[in-house]
Scaffold this motif. Structure first.
Motif, PDB file in Angstrom:
ATOM      1  N   GLN A   1     -68.091 103.739  21.755  1.00  0.00           N
ATOM      2  CA  GLN A   1     -66.817 104.011  22.389  1.00  0.00           C
ATOM      3  C   GLN A   1     -66.493 102.929  23.405  1.00  0.00           C
ATOM      4  N   VAL A   2     -65.226 102.760  23.626  1.00  0.00           N
ATOM      5  CA  VAL A   2     -64.783 101.821  24.634  1.00  0.00           C
ATOM      6  C   VAL A   2     -64.770 102.513  25.994  1.00  0.00           C
ATOM      7  N   GLN A   3     -65.129 101.784  27.028  1.00  0.00           N
ATOM      8  CA  GLN A   3     -65.094 102.327  28.391  1.00  0.00           C
ATOM      9  C   GLN A   3     -63.762 101.944  29.041  1.00  0.00           C
ATOM     10  N   LEU A   4     -63.172 102.906  29.744  1.00  0.00           N
ATOM     11  CA  LEU A   4     -61.856 102.713  30.331  1.00  0.00           C
ATOM     12  C   LEU A   4     -61.874 103.045  31.816  1.00  0.00           C
ATOM     13  N   VAL A   5     -61.237 102.202  32.608  1.00  0.00           N
ATOM     14  CA  VAL A   5     -61.155 102.437  34.046  1.00  0.00           C
ATOM     15  C   VAL A   5     -59.712 102.229  34.497  1.00  0.00           C
ATOM     16  N   GLU A   6     -59.129 103.297  35.033  1.00  0.00           N
ATOM     17  CA  GLU A   6     -57.758 103.230  35.525  1.00  0.00           C
ATOM     18  C   GLU A   6     -57.724 102.833  36.993  1.00  0.00           C
ATOM     19  N   SER A   7     -56.611 102.290  37.395  1.00  0.00           N
ATOM     20  CA  SER A   7     -56.371 101.987  38.801  1.00  0.00           C
ATOM     21  C   SER A   7     -54.861 101.944  39.039  1.00  0.00           C
ATOM     22  N   GLY A   8     -54.497 101.914  40.315  1.00  0.00           N
ATOM     23  CA  GLY A   8     -53.089 101.770  40.657  1.00  0.00           C
ATOM     24  C   GLY A   8     -52.394 103.024  41.121  1.00  0.00           C
ATOM     25  N   GLY A   9     -53.084 104.158  41.047  1.00  0.00           N
ATOM     26  CA  GLY A   9     -52.469 105.386  41.521  1.00  0.00           C
ATOM     27  C   GLY A   9     -52.333 105.379  43.029  1.00  0.00           C
ATOM     28  N   GLY A  10     -51.585 106.334  43.533  1.00  0.00           N
ATOM     29  CA  GLY A  10     -51.401 106.446  44.969  1.00  0.00           C
ATOM     30  C   GLY A  10     -50.214 107.300  45.316  1.00  0.00           C
ATOM     31  N   LEU A  11     -49.787 107.188  46.560  1.00  0.00           N
ATOM     32  CA  LEU A  11     -48.652 107.956  47.080  1.00  0.00           C
ATOM     33  C   LEU A  11     -47.397 107.091  47.046  1.00  0.00           C
ATOM     34  N   VAL A  12     -46.332 107.649  46.496  1.00  0.00           N
ATOM     35  CA  VAL A  12     -45.071 106.918  46.417  1.00  0.00           C
ATOM     36  C   VAL A  12     -43.934 107.888  46.693  1.00  0.00           C
ATOM     37  N   GLN A  13     -42.873 107.388  47.271  1.00  0.00           N
ATOM     38  CA  GLN A  13     -41.706 108.228  47.530  1.00  0.00           C
ATOM     39  C   GLN A  13     -40.916 108.457  46.249  1.00  0.00           C
ATOM     40  N   ALA A  14     -40.266 109.589  46.192  1.00  0.00           N
ATOM     41  CA  ALA A  14     -39.399 109.864  45.047  1.00  0.00           C
ATOM     42  C   ALA A  14     -38.368 108.748  44.926  1.00  0.00           C
ATOM     43  N   GLY A  15     -38.163 108.309  43.696  1.00  0.00           N
ATOM     44  CA  GLY A  15     -37.257 107.200  43.443  1.00  0.00           C
ATOM     45  C   GLY A  15     -37.949 105.856  43.418  1.00  0.00           C
ATOM     46  N   GLY A  16     -39.183 105.828  43.844  1.00  0.00           N
ATOM     47  CA  GLY A  16     -39.932 104.591  43.898  1.00  0.00           C
ATOM     48  C   GLY A  16     -40.602 104.248  42.587  1.00  0.00           C
ATOM     49  N   SER A  17     -41.391 103.182  42.630  1.00  0.00           N
ATOM     50  CA  SER A  17     -42.067 102.684  41.437  1.00  0.00           C
ATOM     51  C   SER A  17     -43.553 102.506  41.694  1.00  0.00           C
ATOM     52  N   LEU A  18     -44.287 102.521  40.615  1.00  0.00           N
ATOM     53  CA  LEU A  18     -45.730 102.344  40.687  1.00  0.00           C
ATOM     54  C   LEU A  18     -46.182 101.774  39.349  1.00  0.00           C
ATOM     55  N   ARG A  19     -47.196 100.925  39.388  1.00  0.00           N
ATOM     56  CA  ARG A  19     -47.755 100.384  38.154  1.00  0.00           C
ATOM     57  C   ARG A  19     -49.227 100.758  38.063  1.00  0.00           C
ATOM     58  N   LEU A  20     -49.569 101.437  36.987  1.00  0.00           N
ATOM     59  CA  LEU A  20     -50.953 101.779  36.707  1.00  0.00           C
ATOM     60  C   LEU A  20     -51.550 100.743  35.757  1.00  0.00           C
ATOM     61  N   SER A  21     -52.850 100.539  35.919  1.00  0.00           N
ATOM     62  CA  SER A  21     -53.581  99.630  35.042  1.00  0.00           C
ATOM     63  C   SER A  21     -54.779 100.353  34.461  1.00  0.00           C
ATOM     64  N   CYS A  22     -55.207  99.891  33.310  1.00  0.00           N
ATOM     65  CA  CYS A  22     -56.401 100.438  32.678  1.00  0.00           C
ATOM     66  C   CYS A  22     -57.104  99.288  31.989  1.00  0.00           C
ATOM     67  N   ILE A  23     -58.327  99.024  32.416  1.00  0.00           N
ATOM     68  CA  ILE A  23     -59.086  97.937  31.818  1.00  0.00           C
ATOM     69  C   ILE A  23     -60.166  98.519  30.910  1.00  0.00           C
ATOM     70  N   ALA A  24     -60.300  97.904  29.749  1.00  0.00           N
ATOM     71  CA  ALA A  24     -61.248  98.381  28.746  1.00  0.00           C
ATOM     72  C   ALA A  24     -62.422  97.429  28.621  1.00  0.00           C
ATOM     73  N   SER A  25     -63.567  97.993  28.268  1.00  0.00           N
ATOM     74  CA  SER A  25     -64.756  97.184  28.052  1.00  0.00           C
ATOM     75  C   SER A  25     -65.653  97.852  27.030  1.00  0.00           C
ATOM     76  N   GLY A  26     -66.521  97.067  26.439  1.00  0.00           N
ATOM     77  CA  GLY A  26     -67.533  97.619  25.561  1.00  0.00           C
ATOM     78  C   GLY A  26     -67.245  97.527  24.080  1.00  0.00           C
ATOM     79  N   ARG A  27     -65.998  97.408  23.710  1.00  0.00           N
ATOM     80  CA  ARG A  27     -65.631  97.282  22.301  1.00  0.00           C
ATOM     81  C   ARG A  27     -64.452  96.327  22.200  1.00  0.00           C
ATOM     82  N   THR A  28     -64.121  95.969  20.978  1.00  0.00           N
ATOM     83  CA  THR A  28     -62.999  95.061  20.758  1.00  0.00           C
ATOM     84  C   THR A  28     -61.686  95.775  21.065  1.00  0.00           C
TER      85      THR A  28
END
Length: 123
Positions: A1-28
């Motif tokens: 299986q591929v390993q996945l790690v998310e990041s980028g979450g947090g507190l944001v005001q309504a109407g705002g923006s946020l970008r989440l990331s997920c990096i994979a490792s271990g498989r193609t």
């Protein structure tokens, strides 16, 4: 299986923006369609977005369509979720997931999951 790690979450005001990331490792990385799901307290896991291996097809859940965008960088083994015009109902733990199918949005088809990243939206 591929390993996945998310990041980028947090507190944001309504109407705002946020970008989440997920990096994979271990498989193609390019062997996998990649998806985002979310789960709020007391609610079932909800499909957010999916992208195919070569980014030729994406699909979004009805509640995020037009506001969220999924994209991937295969050179960096990373997928992203750009979230705009955030609403209070978008608050949840967001999970990155990988599927060996070319295209699916059924969570049962995703065999690898990250640990999740919390998104909180203040009104």
């Amino acid at each position: 299986q591929v390993q996945l790690v998310e990041s980028g979450g947090g507190l944001v005001q309504a109407g705002g923006s946020l970008r989440l990331s997920c990096i994979a490792s271990g498989r193609t990385f390019t062997n996998y369609a990649m998806g985002w799901f979310r789960q709020a307290p007391g609610k079932e896991r909800e499909f957010v977005a999916v992208i195919t291996r070569s980014s030729d097809l994406t699909k979004y859940g009805d509640s995020v369509k037009g506001r969220f965008f999924i994209f991937r960088d295969n050179a960096q083994n990373t997928i992203f979720l750009e979230m705009n015009s955030l609403k209070s109902e978008d608050a949840a733990v967001y999970y990155c997931a990988a599927s060996t199918l070319w295209f699916t949005f059924d969570p049962q088809d995703f065999g690898s999951w990250g640990q999740g990243t919390q998104v909180t939206v203040s009104s």
